[in-house]
Design a protein around this motif. Structure first.
Motif, PDB file in Angstrom:
ATOM      1  N   UNK A   1       0.837  -1.201   0.000  1.00 35.69           N
ATOM      2  CA  UNK A   1       0.000   0.000   0.000  1.00 35.69           C
ATOM      3  C   UNK A   1       0.875   1.256   0.000  1.00 35.69           C
ATOM      4  N   UNK A   2       0.368   2.301  -0.604  1.00 33.00           N
ATOM      5  CA  UNK A   2       1.103   3.567  -0.630  1.00 33.00           C
ATOM      6  C   UNK A   2       1.161   4.141   0.786  1.00 33.00           C
ATOM      7  N   UNK A   3       2.327   4.566   1.170  1.00 25.93           N
ATOM      8  CA  UNK A   3       2.448   5.246   2.470  1.00 25.93           C
ATOM      9  C   UNK A   3       2.533   6.749   2.203  1.00 25.93           C
ATOM     10  N   UNK A   4       1.496   7.483   2.569  1.00 30.39           N
ATOM     11  CA  UNK A   4       1.499   8.933   2.321  1.00 30.39           C
ATOM     12  C   UNK A   4       2.452   9.595   3.315  1.00 30.39           C
ATOM     13  N   UNK A   5       3.441  10.311   2.812  1.00 32.02           N
ATOM     14  CA  UNK A   5       4.438  10.911   3.727  1.00 32.02           C
ATOM     15  C   UNK A   5       3.882  12.146   4.429  1.00 32.02           C
ATOM     16  N   UNK A   6       2.944  11.922   5.351  1.00 38.31           N
ATOM     17  CA  UNK A   6       2.273  13.027   6.037  1.00 38.31           C
ATOM     18  C   UNK A   6       3.290  14.061   6.532  1.00 38.31           C
ATOM     19  N   UNK A   7       3.040  15.299   6.193  1.00 35.91           N
ATOM     20  CA  UNK A   7       3.969  16.368   6.557  1.00 35.91           C
ATOM     21  C   UNK A   7       3.435  17.073   7.801  1.00 35.91           C
ATOM     22  N   UNK A   8       4.196  16.970   8.864  1.00 36.68           N
ATOM     23  CA  UNK A   8       3.745  17.621  10.101  1.00 36.68           C
ATOM     24  C   UNK A   8       4.724  18.721  10.490  1.00 36.68           C
ATOM     25  N   UNK A   9       4.202  19.886  10.791  1.00 32.68           N
ATOM     26  CA  UNK A   9       5.065  20.954  11.276  1.00 32.68           C
ATOM     27  C   UNK A   9       5.422  20.691  12.728  1.00 32.68           C
ATOM     28  N   UNK A  10       6.694  20.875  13.034  1.00 34.17           N
ATOM     29  CA  UNK A  10       7.101  20.763  14.442  1.00 34.17           C
ATOM     30  C   UNK A  10       7.423  22.157  14.935  1.00 34.17           C
ATOM     31  N   UNK A  11       6.642  22.634  15.843  1.00 38.33           N
ATOM     32  CA  UNK A  11       6.816  24.015  16.284  1.00 38.33           C
ATOM     33  C   UNK A  11       7.706  24.112  17.509  1.00 38.33           C
ATOM     34  N   UNK A  12       8.546  25.117  17.522  1.00 32.40           N
ATOM     35  CA  UNK A  12       9.398  25.333  18.684  1.00 32.40           C
ATOM     36  C   UNK A  12       8.743  26.245  19.703  1.00 32.40           C
ATOM     37  N   UNK A  13       7.791  27.027  19.238  1.00 36.24           N
ATOM     38  CA  UNK A  13       7.165  28.008  20.131  1.00 36.24           C
ATOM     39  C   UNK A  13       5.781  27.577  20.572  1.00 36.24           C
ATOM     40  N   UNK A  14       5.255  28.314  21.539  1.00 37.66           N
ATOM     41  CA  UNK A  14       3.969  27.963  22.107  1.00 37.66           C
ATOM     42  C   UNK A  14       3.341  29.253  22.610  1.00 37.66           C
ATOM     43  N   UNK A  15       2.037  29.362  22.425  1.00 41.11           N
ATOM     44  CA  UNK A  15       1.340  30.553  22.910  1.00 41.11           C
ATOM     45  C   UNK A  15       1.172  30.458  24.424  1.00 41.11           C
ATOM     46  N   UNK A  16       1.399  31.546  25.113  1.00 36.98           N
ATOM     47  CA  UNK A  16       1.245  31.547  26.557  1.00 36.98           C
ATOM     48  C   UNK A  16      -0.219  31.474  26.961  1.00 36.98           C
ATOM     49  N   UNK A  17      -0.471  31.096  28.185  1.00 26.34           N
ATOM     50  CA  UNK A  17      -1.852  31.011  28.674  1.00 26.34           C
ATOM     51  C   UNK A  17      -2.135  32.187  29.594  1.00 26.34           C
ATOM     52  N   UNK A  18      -3.366  32.659  29.559  1.00 29.03           N
ATOM     53  CA  UNK A  18      -3.779  33.768  30.416  1.00 29.03           C
ATOM     54  C   UNK A  18      -5.006  33.324  31.215  1.00 29.03           C
ATOM     55  N   UNK A  19      -5.005  33.640  32.500  1.00 30.03           N
ATOM     56  CA  UNK A  19      -6.155  33.315  33.353  1.00 30.03           C
ATOM     57  C   UNK A  19      -7.146  34.467  33.321  1.00 30.03           C
ATOM     58  N   UNK A  20      -8.411  34.141  33.141  1.00 27.55           N
ATOM     59  CA  UNK A  20      -9.441  35.185  33.197  1.00 27.55           C
ATOM     60  C   UNK A  20     -10.435  34.832  34.297  1.00 27.55           C
ATOM     61  N   UNK A  21     -10.821  35.832  35.056  1.00 26.95           N
ATOM     62  CA  UNK A  21     -11.707  35.586  36.185  1.00 26.95           C
ATOM     63  C   UNK A  21     -10.892  34.975  37.309  1.00 26.95           C
ATOM     64  N   UNK A  22     -11.295  35.286  38.538  1.00 24.08           N
ATOM     65  CA  UNK A  22     -10.564  34.725  39.664  1.00 24.08           C
ATOM     66  C   UNK A  22     -11.536  33.979  40.558  1.00 24.08           C
ATOM     67  N   UNK A  23     -11.196  32.718  40.885  1.00 27.87           N
ATOM     68  CA  UNK A  23     -12.056  31.960  41.795  1.00 27.87           C
ATOM     69  C   UNK A  23     -11.661  32.264  43.237  1.00 27.87           C
ATOM     70  N   UNK A  24     -12.340  31.622  44.148  1.00 32.38           N
ATOM     71  CA  UNK A  24     -12.112  31.933  45.554  1.00 32.38           C
ATOM     72  C   UNK A  24     -10.648  31.722  45.940  1.00 32.38           C
ATOM     73  N   UNK A  25     -10.052  30.668  45.406  1.00 34.02           N
ATOM     74  CA  UNK A  25      -8.657  30.391  45.749  1.00 34.02           C
ATOM     75  C   UNK A  25      -7.741  31.518  45.289  1.00 34.02           C
TER      76      UNK A  25
END
Lengths: 718, 440, 316
Positions: free
Chosen positions: C1-25
């Motif tokens: 069977x044909x093996x499709x050479x799936x192209x995947x980007x490998x990213x070095x960076x990442x978007x930061x996370x931000x907290x919205x709203x504050x719970x009791x803690x």
């Protein structure tokens, strides 16, 4: 002990010594007060300032301890006392820390004895939270441009009052401590918590200035209890406070000064001190203390409107003043001597806002006169460089044309100015030229100049006196431009303005290759970086040379890779054929290889006809724009054509075989100069144009006919 | 794609002009920009042809569907993101009609598809294709339905049947119209391939188990002699559609893997059909077939396609004219802006917000924004005057007032002279218009 | 069977996370939501992680007089009271509320900062959802309004809008004073988006308090520009441009300004459905190009977008 600068500047070591002693005195006093209070109220006696959510703010912020009762103070004071064994600058800072904590305790204990210890005095003492709240964020978002703490006793009361009036006019918040309070009161200056001038008091009362600053950080910077790092960072960055100190320095003052330094608050003193650059600065001239402090803290007071009696704005830039409407004329057709010059001067040579008119003013001339004129602008700024002079000087033209009824053209000593009858009737006089330049220069170049003064001269003799300097500077600048080669600098600049529509385009601007829009040269980019530090022009370190002939450097490649986000790995600044620079879309001209691969043609944006490569400007532009590298084709600024680095990897200037007639004639002088430089006099007439041919064969025939030098070069493509 | 210079090396350098380009260099440039074909040069060597064909063959095959004026091309895409160059061939929308509908209604519904058409910024946006789906189980009925539809529309057809003889009968009668045959699957592919090859029609290859299986099937169909292939990877959810479509595009343009280098058909069926169509428009769908396309949903979908398939370097332009905003009368002032669509829409919205009646004069700046046009010399006092004359602005507004963008305030004096109107300098940013206009 | 050479980007960076709203803690009184954290291009989880689901904010105005009738009809009388309106949004399934204090506009009703703050307080009490708050867009007034809003909601971790080049200090100060998050707005340009983040961090705002808004132009009114600018911003972030590694907000409500979305026209079909799809299509384009938070005006559009979002994420 009191230090006076009778025998040369006070050494820093002496000040440190004083501060240490100040810390000791304060700690001792605090201990005594605490013992007394404990005896009277016991350990459970409460200690607090009125109306604050931050207990003893200095302790809250810097020490971190929670203070409710007298029993809480013992350990705090012990910690302060423990800081007093250091030496040198660090020791003095620690002593300042100890002094302010001690002073805070001393002051707080006064409130433990009587609810309003300063009632009936000239002093306000502790500044309650409600004052802070009513000022609000305006205090830290630059709406209030800064906080001035006046400390000590001024030698000259009148200049002190002038200083205070100036501070008030500029909207600063003022806190006064020490003898200045009585001095100001004596002169009838009103003070109080509702007047943005708080007289906190004497001696240890100076701590009320510090605990006010600390609370600003705690409440507006969300700094947590005892987080010294964030406290310091916020105070250094956001609360633009500074101390103006007057008169002799005693131990408490010295200690307080170091406490201020701990808060990132710089001090300008009228005493002769050795000083610490940017932190503790001597300025014996009272009228200049404020300017010095503003420059230390980078405080910019918002430029007010340009104060001229005629309308002012870009709408009048295109307006011309015709001869019949002209009240007075200088230079140009008037054939009088006229020049303008902007210089970067030393700190002491520029008095901000000073405008001088030498010679007759406008109303001393009859209508329809001509006059010689010189416009001299002197600027000072910590970041101002001689190289920026031309960039700023070119702006004179723009600013003066903004005024209705004022017309300006040319530059240097070939300027031509007209002022209209209407402008004169509206009250326009020569000093208004100064008003315009001072305000606009500071508004646009506030990041690099902090002082501007202008001199307008209409007296011919006086003008002649200044002329040699002007001519010398012009010559020097020309020299500098000639010397300003790509080899002579180690930094180029990027321009990303076009990335909005050409995602991978980066203009690399070098001294010998300006931006391809023709609008930004290396000096402009360098100035641009200083004006908007995070803007589109950023420095590119050249680093190691990869290929000198083609113009390829490691640093440039690295920057391009980054700025195109990995799309383009390298390019050559001087090559048309191999990895040339990308083109955005706003280039002034396109350089294209000819069909016989022997020469290049140049076509400018304005030319709409066919070219010998078989494509019009519009087709070429559509094919090479958008931030791509297209070997064989580059977009360039006009001035690059006569640069020594113009496609020098492929033989350079002498490759040009065709350009539109209009462009050739417009640039004839520069083209001829460059041809002569290359020993090819008469070359410009060997460049064909559309009146000679617009097809490939025709161009080849022409080149043979005139024996074009490009024919003797190797082909561009093998 | 090779650069113009690389292509130029293979050209005869005769500048003969037979390719319709004045020089070989110009021809090379056109080739590099996909605006010419190698075959247009009669003198190129065989070696050159081979070299260029190999390196310039598109990573995704160009497939032509239909005949006549509504025929369209799909495929031949080179980018993953539109900003890298552009998306070349816009998504085509196809409406599916079942063969069990009575002739008359079938005709009416076909005509309704023909009428699904809007005009926007000078472009016609319309449904592109009609599908006939074989659900009757009756090969004759299917053939009849196809002929009814074919007679009612010039749009290309998509013929949907797994039954090869039925499809053969239906397609055979209209093969000159080059319908798209749907679909070859793992069971019928050999017969389907033979049919497509015989009729010279493009063929959909469908396989929903996975991309490896799809590539296998494609290889077999291609081996059987069919070149014009359209993929249907059979996504049943939005997630599958997103991932498979991206993988196919990526593997084609980033890895130049030609086994899946074909346009993609998305059957947008079921309750999420509109969402699938929306997604496929942005994510690489070549044809989207839907069972229903109501105008209120078609309009946003078509506008989305127009937006996404705009050349990032050639802005959408508005027709230069005088536009009434907020019902202006003779007393309303004239305000001008450029024909760059984004500028126009922003200015329009801000004038509407002000509720102040204004005549909005759009000046032809070749789609450039105010400052860019000014810098490029395409927005001068003369340009504005010409536009005002052409639109008859001065006879419609008698106020004699011209409001100009603050960015080009320096044009004011010249404009006053040229137009003879009283020139007011407006705000630099369009957002300042409501306040400015209300303050007039 | 044909093996499709799936192209995947490998990213070095990442978007930061931000907290919205504050719970009791965290010292607040509401739900706490995390936004951002993406490590791949939108909905391509096979190439990296997508930490958090994009959030949908429902728009609430403190003066609904100019609200489109098709939207008004979905809320009834609730539009007269921001608190009820907010509650209605949450009941309908919005993740958070976007409150616009339009009544503070000095050229119109000119409500005082105190009135505005009281409105915010009411909305905070009405739901437990995190809150985005915008002023009226007039710089000087917003400075005062946002200061009051910031103070009345200390520790609730609002998202304050907005900071832009030339007018960011007062909003930044208001956010910093009580540790609220801030919207960094820029006008359709990747480099300007980066510049406002640099300006804010230079000013002292922490990066995990910043969410960028690169201006989402609605369908038919420049959507293509936003789509590509958003994609370029996200690609740059993943490639490692730290100043762009912040979550992205897209305000899709401008879709209701487009005539084609709302005008009655016999050949354009039902106007209400059309308006709904106009906003929904804008929002889906925003999601596909990198949005982490959407602001929507119409609940009907939200249902469409929610369905798309669930479908794209494979039901989670």
């Amino acid at each position: 002990m009191v230090m006076k600068a009778d025998d040369g500047p006070i050494k820093n070591a002496t000040l440190c010594e004083l501060a240490l002693r100040g810390g000791e005195i304060a700690c001792k006093l605090a201990r005594k007060s605490l013992e007394g209070a404990l005896a009277r109220h016991g350990e459970a006696g409460t200690v607090e300032y009125p109306d604050t959510a931050y207990e003893l703010p200095v302790v809250f912020g810097w020490d971190g301890a929670e203070v409710r009762t007298l029993s809480d103070l013992g350990p705090v004071l012990a910690r302060a006392d423990g800081k007093l064994d250091g030496a040198g600058l660090d020791g003095a800072l620690a002593a300042g820390d100890a002094l302010m904590v001690s002073a805070e305790i001393i002051e707080a204990l006064k409130y433990a004895e009587v609810p309003r210890p300063y009632e009936g005095t000239d002093y306000c003492g502790f500044i309650p939270d409600r004052v802070l709240r009513s000022l609000g964020l305006a205090l830290v978002d630059d709406t209030i441009p800064g906080v001035a703490v006046l400390l000590g006793q001024a030698a000259d009361v009148d200049s002190l009052v002038r200083l205070v009036r100036d501070l008030q006019a500029k909207g600063l918040l003022i806190i006064a401590a020490g003898g200045v309070i009585e001095q100001l009161k004596g002169k009838g200056v009103r003070m109080g918590l509702d007047l943005m001038l708080y007289p906190v008091g004497h001696g240890t009362q100076v701590v009320h200035a510090l605990n006010f600053a600390v609370r600003a950080a705690l409440s507006f910077g969300a700094v947590q209890r005892g987080d010294r790092d964030r406290l310091q960072a916020f105070l250094a960055k956001r609360l633009k406070a500074f101390v103006l100190h007057f008169g002799p320095i005693d131990e408490i003052t010295a200690g307080a000064a170091f406490a201020a330094l701990l808060h990132g608050i710089p001090i300008v003193t009228d005493q002769d001190v050795e000083g610490v650059p940017d932190k503790l600065v001597s300025q014996p001239e009272p009228s200049r203390m404020l300017q010095t402090a503003f420059e230390l803290r980078d405080i910019k007071v918002k430029a007010s409107k340009v104060d001229v009696p005629v309308a002012f704005g870009p709408a009048f830039e295109g307006e011309t003043v015709r001869r019949p409407e002209t009240y007075i004329e200088a230079g140009g057709a008037a054939k009088t001597m006229a020049y303008e010059l902007l210089r970067a001067r030393g700190e002491d040579d520029v008095e901000d806002g000073r405008i001088t008119v030498v010679g007759k003013d406008l109303d001393e001339f009859p209508e329809g006169s001509v006059t010689p004129i010189a416009v001299l602008v002197d600027v000072f700024g910590k970041k101002m460089l001689e190289d920026f002079e031309t960039v700023l000087e070119r702006r004179i033209h723009l600013y003066l044309n903004f005024a209705e009824g004022l017309w300006h053209t040319g530059q240097r000593n070939i300027i031509w100015i007209r002022i209209s009858k209407n402008a004169f009737r509206s009250g326009f006089r020569f000093h208004h030229i100064g008003e315009i330049l001072v305000t606009k220069m500071k508004e646009e170049f506030g990041n690099i100049v902090s002082r501007v003064q202008v001199t307008i001269i209409t007296d011919a003799q006086e003008m002649r006196r200044h002329l040699p300097e002007a001519l010398e500077v012009y010559a020097k600048r020309d020299h500098r431009l000639e010397d300003l080669t790509d080899e002579a600098v180690d930094t180029y600049y990027s321009c990303l303005m076009c990335q909005s529509f050409a995602p991978d385009h980066v203009c690399v601007i070098t001294p010998e290759r300006l931006g391809l829009c023709g609008a930004i040269n290396w000096l402009d980019a360098r100035t641009g970086k200083e004006i908007v530090p995070s803007g589109p022009n950023q420095p590119i370190p050249k680093r190691a040379t990869i290929d000198l002939a083609k113009g390829q450097w490691e640093g440039v490649n690295a920057t391009i890779l980054e700025l195109t986000r990995g799309k383009i790995e390298r390019f050559n600044a001087y090559s048309l054929m191999e990895d040339p620079m990308t083109s955005c879309g706003c280039f002034e001209c396109i350089v294209a290889m000819t069909a016989d691969v022997q020469a290049v043609i140049v076509v400018n944006r304005e030319h709409q006809g066919m070219t010998p490569v078989g494509m019009k400007f519009s087709t070429l532009a559509g094919s090479i724009g958008g931030g791509r590298q297209t070997p064989g084709f580059i977009g360039v600024g006009r001035k690059y054509l006569t640069s020594k680095k113009f496609i020098s990897a492929e033989g350079g200037f002498l490759r040009i075989a065709w350009m539109p007639k209009e462009l050739k004639e417009a640039m004839r002088k520069e083209l001829e100069r460059r041809a002569e430089e290359l020993g090819e006099k008469g070359f410009v007439d060997k460049i064909a144009d559309e009146t000679i041919t617009t097809d490939a064969q025709g161009l080849m025939d022409w080149m043979v006919k005139v024996d074009h030098p490009a024919l003797r070069m190797p082909p561009l493509l093998s | 794609m090779p650069t113009a210079i690389e292509i130029f090396k293979y050209l005869p350098k005769k500048n003969c002009g037979e390719c319709k380009h004045p020089t070989c260099l110009a021809f090379a440039m056109a080739l590099a920009n996909n605006k010419a074909k190698v075959e247009d040069c009669p003198y190129i060597s065989e070696e050159g042809k081979r070299a260029l064909a190999a390196s310039s063959a598109p990573p995704i095959r160009l497939v032509k569907v239909g005949s006549g004026r509504h025929a369209f091309e799909i495929g031949d895409e080179t980018e993953l993101y539109r900003h890298e160059k552009k998306f070349f061939h816009p998504t085509r929308y196809c409406v599916i009609l079942n063969d069990d509908i009575a002739d008359q209604e079938l005709e009416e519904r076909t005509l309704a598809v023909n009428r699904t058409k809007f005009e926007r910024v000078g472009q016609i946006m319309a449904a592109d294709m009609v599908a006939v789906r074989h659900v009757s189980g009756d090969a004759q009925r299917f053939a009849r339905a196809v002929s009814v539809v074919a007679e009612s529309t010039d749009l290309p057809l998509l013929l949907m049947s797994k039954d090869v003889p039925a499809l053969e009968a239906a397609a055979g009668q209209i093969s000159a119209k080059l319908p798209l045959l749907n679909a070859a699957d793992k069971d019928n592919w050999a017969l389907m391939a033979t049919l497509a090859k015989r009729l010279k029609c493009p063929l959909v290859v469908r396989e929903d188990r996975g991309l490896n299986e799809l590539a296998d099937l494609v290889a077999q169909v291609k081996g059987a002699g069919v070149d014009d292939i359209v993929l249907d990877f059979g996504a049943s959810t939005l997630k599958e559609l997103m991932e498979r479509s991206t993988m196919v595009r990526k593997v084609s343009v980033k890895r130049t893997f030609r086994g899946l280098g074909y346009p993609v058909l998305v059957l947008a069926l079921g309750p999420q059909a509109m969402l699938m169509a929306t997604l496929a428009t942005m994510k690489y769908g070549s044809i989207v077939a839907l069972e229903e396309l109501r105008p209120e949903q078609a309009l946003p979908l078509f506008v989305l396609r127009q937006n996404i398939y705009t050349d990032p370097q050639v802005p959408i332009q508005v027709k230069p004219d005088l536009y009434p905003v907020n019902n202006p009368g003779e007393g309303a002032p004239v305000l001008f802006t450029t024909n760059f669509s984004l500028t126009y829409f922003t200015v329009l919205a801000d004038i509407e917000k002000s509720k102040v009646p204004v005549w909005l004069q759009v000046v032809d700046t070749e789609g450039l924004s105010v400052l860019t046009a000014f810098a490029a010399g395409k927005l001068s006092a003369e340009h504005v005057q010409k536009a005002l004359e052409k639109s008859g602005a001065k006879s419609r507004s008698k106020a004699g007032t011209l409001i100009i963008p603050g960015m080009v305030a320096r044009l004011a004096p010249k404009l006053g002279e040229v137009t003879g109107m009283k020139v007011l300098v407006g705000p630099k940013e369009s957002s300042g218009l409501p306040k400015f206009l209300k303050g007039l | 069977m044909v093996e499709v050479p799936i192209s995947k980007d490998k990213w070095g960076g990442k978007v930061g996370a931000v907290e919205l709203g504050a719970d009791a803690a965290s010292g607040g009184t509401r739900d706490q939501l995390e936004v951002g954290g993406q490590g791949c291009m939108p909905f391509l989880e096979f190439e990296g992680c997508a930490l958090n689901r994009p959030l949908i904010a429902g728009e609430v105005l403190d003066d609904a007089s100019e609200l489109h009738h098709a939207v008004k009809a979905q809320f009834g009388d609730a539009v007269k009271d921001p608190a009820l309106w907010a509650k209605a949004w949450i009941d309908k399934g919005a993740d958070l509320i976007c409150l616009r204090l339009v009544s503070t506009n000095p050229e119109e009703r000119d409500a005082t900062p105190e009135e505005a703050a009281a409105t915010v307080k009411k909305v905070l009490e009405a739901t437990k959802a995190p809150l985005i708050v915008y002023g009226c867009g007039q710089e000087e007034k917003d400075a005062k309004v946002l200061e009051a809003v910031s103070n009345i909601s200390a520790r609730e971790r609002l998202l304050l809008g907005q900071a832009e080049e030339g007018a960011y200090k007062s909003t930044a100060a208001a956010a910093m004073a009580n540790e609220h998050a801030i919207i960094a707005f820029s006008n359709l340009d990747i480099n300007l988006a980066k510049q406002i983040v640099i300006l804010l961090t230079d000013y002292g705002v922490k990066k995990d308090n910043i969410i960028i808004d690169p201006l989402m132009a609605p369908l038919g009114m420049g959507l293509e520009y936003s789509y590509s600018v958003n994609e370029r911003i996200r690609l740059a972030a993943l490639a490692g441009d730290t100043m762009l590694q912040v979550p992205m907000l897209c305000d899709c409500t401008e879709a209701w300004k487009c005539r084609e979305a709302t005008d009655e026209n016999p050949t354009w079909g039902d106007a209400t459905v059309r308006g709904t799809w106009w906003e929904a299509t804008t929002a889906i384009a925003a999601l596909l190009s990198g949005a982490d938070i959407l602001i929507l005006r119409s609940p009907a559009a939200m249902y469409v977008v929610r369905e798309a979002l669930d479908g794209l994420r494979g039901g989670n």
